[in-house]
Scaffold this motif. Structure first.
Motif, mmCIF file in Angstrom:
data_model
loop_
_atom_site.group_PDB
_atom_site.id
_atom_site.type_symbol
_atom_site.label_atom_id
_atom_site.label_comp_id
_atom_site.label_asym_id
_atom_site.label_seq_id
_atom_site.Cartn_x
_atom_site.Cartn_y
_atom_site.Cartn_z
ATOM 1 N N THR A 208 -69.769 56.399 -46.834
ATOM 2 C CA THR A 208 -68.347 56.667 -47.061
ATOM 3 C C THR A 208 -68.164 58.022 -47.731
ATOM 4 O O THR A 208 -67.263 58.792 -47.373
ATOM 5 C CB THR A 208 -67.729 55.555 -47.925
ATOM 6 O OG1 THR A 208 -67.797 54.316 -47.212
ATOM 7 C CG2 THR A 208 -66.277 55.870 -48.269
ATOM 8 N N GLU A 209 -69.024 58.332 -48.701
ATOM 9 C CA GLU A 209 -68.920 59.603 -49.422
ATOM 10 C C GLU A 209 -69.097 60.792 -48.480
ATOM 11 O O GLU A 209 -68.379 61.803 -48.582
ATOM 12 C CB GLU A 209 -69.960 59.661 -50.554
ATOM 13 C CG GLU A 209 -69.690 58.711 -51.720
ATOM 14 C CD GLU A 209 -69.916 57.237 -51.373
ATOM 15 O OE1 GLU A 209 -70.667 56.960 -50.397
ATOM 16 O OE2 GLU A 209 -69.317 56.377 -52.054
ATOM 17 N N GLU A 210 -70.041 60.703 -47.551
ATOM 18 C CA GLU A 210 -70.262 61.778 -46.586
ATOM 19 C C GLU A 210 -69.047 61.971 -45.678
ATOM 20 O O GLU A 210 -68.653 63.094 -45.364
ATOM 21 C CB GLU A 210 -71.511 61.485 -45.760
ATOM 22 C CG GLU A 210 -72.809 61.606 -46.553
ATOM 23 C CD GLU A 210 -74.014 61.052 -45.813
ATOM 24 O OE1 GLU A 210 -75.147 61.455 -46.152
ATOM 25 O OE2 GLU A 210 -73.824 60.201 -44.912
ATOM 26 N N LEU A 211 -68.446 60.869 -45.273
ATOM 27 C CA LEU A 211 -67.270 60.945 -44.408
ATOM 28 C C LEU A 211 -66.065 61.509 -45.154
ATOM 29 O O LEU A 211 -65.253 62.243 -44.572
ATOM 30 C CB LEU A 211 -66.951 59.565 -43.842
ATOM 31 C CG LEU A 211 -68.007 58.992 -42.885
ATOM 32 C CD1 LEU A 211 -67.667 57.551 -42.521
ATOM 33 C CD2 LEU A 211 -68.126 59.841 -41.628
ATOM 34 N N LEU A 212 -65.946 61.186 -46.432
ATOM 35 C CA LEU A 212 -64.849 61.726 -47.224
ATOM 36 C C LEU A 212 -64.966 63.247 -47.340
ATOM 37 O O LEU A 212 -63.948 63.963 -47.319
ATOM 38 C CB LEU A 212 -64.831 61.096 -48.613
ATOM 39 C CG LEU A 212 -64.417 59.612 -48.670
ATOM 40 C CD1 LEU A 212 -64.577 59.074 -50.078
ATOM 41 C CD2 LEU A 212 -62.992 59.413 -48.181
#
Length: 252
Positions: A208-212
């Motif tokens: 999720t952090e990478e996508l954010l």
């Protein structure tokens, strides 16, 4: 029309509305990461628009979503379904890969759809390898669809399922700068578990952090950016990410 399946009631496919989702059979792309490809190519039931509505939960559904596969491969069936939905007072959303501009134009200009969602698969110079479709052609098509929707006050969403190792932040930057006039851009988490091709099942999905972080890149070009993951939907608001917990299941 040829139908591969119907979801009687969904809370995630039409924003802020409960919807019924009709998956039409057949597709003119073969994306290895697609979790739906086997179903839409191997399952096919001949149904009329009236029969489709008989299989919907009309007590709770507030909208109709037409998906696939690629629904524009069945233009007459789609148009019939949209007309019936409109007669019953249902707003209509259609999912498309952008290959058939004239079908989308016909639906939009005849006020048969309220929401168009276009899949932008990857950076356009990678399209041929990933989908078998020429990238420059699809780029022109997507831009035409955005313009058609904007001119007719139809909501236009573009969305990209981010595939690690196949894509990088340059893909998101090129896509976002190209489709900057759309109403919303969604970056979706790749579901490796249900990918059609074995090689894609071996690719580790993004966090999720990478996508954010990718969402922040897109935000430089588009005001309305969301990140959809299996944990929820996150809206990118400058330095603040709003989390809308909805147990998102990417459909395409």
């Amino acid at each position: 029309m040829k139908v591969s399946g119907i979801v009687e009631l969904s809370t995630i496919d039409y924003p802020k509305k409960c919807s019924a989702v009709v998956f039409l059979s057949g597709c003119n792309m073969k994306c290895g990461y697609c979790y739906n490809y086997k179903h839409i190519t191997e399952r096919s039931y001949e149904m009329s628009a009236e029969e489709v509505f008989k299989n919907m939960d009309l007590m709770f559904a507030e909208a109709l979503v037409i998906s696939g596969g690629e629904p524009t491969l069945q233009p007459e069936g789609v148009k019939e379904l949209c007309k019936l939905a409109k007669e019953k007072g249902f707003p209509v959303k259609i999912d498309t890969n952008g290959t058939n501009v004239d079908v989308i134009r016909d639906l939009v200009e005849n006020k048969l759809v309220d929401y168009v969602a276009v899949d932008v698969k990857c950076r356009f110079d990678k399209y041929k390898e990933l989908t078998g479709i020429d990238g420059e052609t699809i780029k022109e098509n997507i831009l035409k669809i955005i313009n058609i929707c904007k001119e007719n006050n139809v909501f236009i969403e573009c969305r990209t399922t981010f595939i690690p190792t196949i894509m990088d932040k340059e893909d998101i930057e090129e896509i976002a700068s190209t489709i900057k006039d759309c109403d919303m851009y969604a970056i979706q988490q790749f579901d490796n578990e249900h990918a059609y091709c074995e090689e894609f099942k071996k690719i580790k999905t993004s966090t999720t952090e990478e996508l954010l972080e990718l969402g922040k890149i897109a935000k430089n070009y588009i005001d309305n950016v969301v990140v959809r993951t299996l944990d929820g939907e996150f809206r990118i608001n400058n330095d603040l990410m709003d989390n809308n917990k909805n147990n998102i299941k990417n459909r395409r």
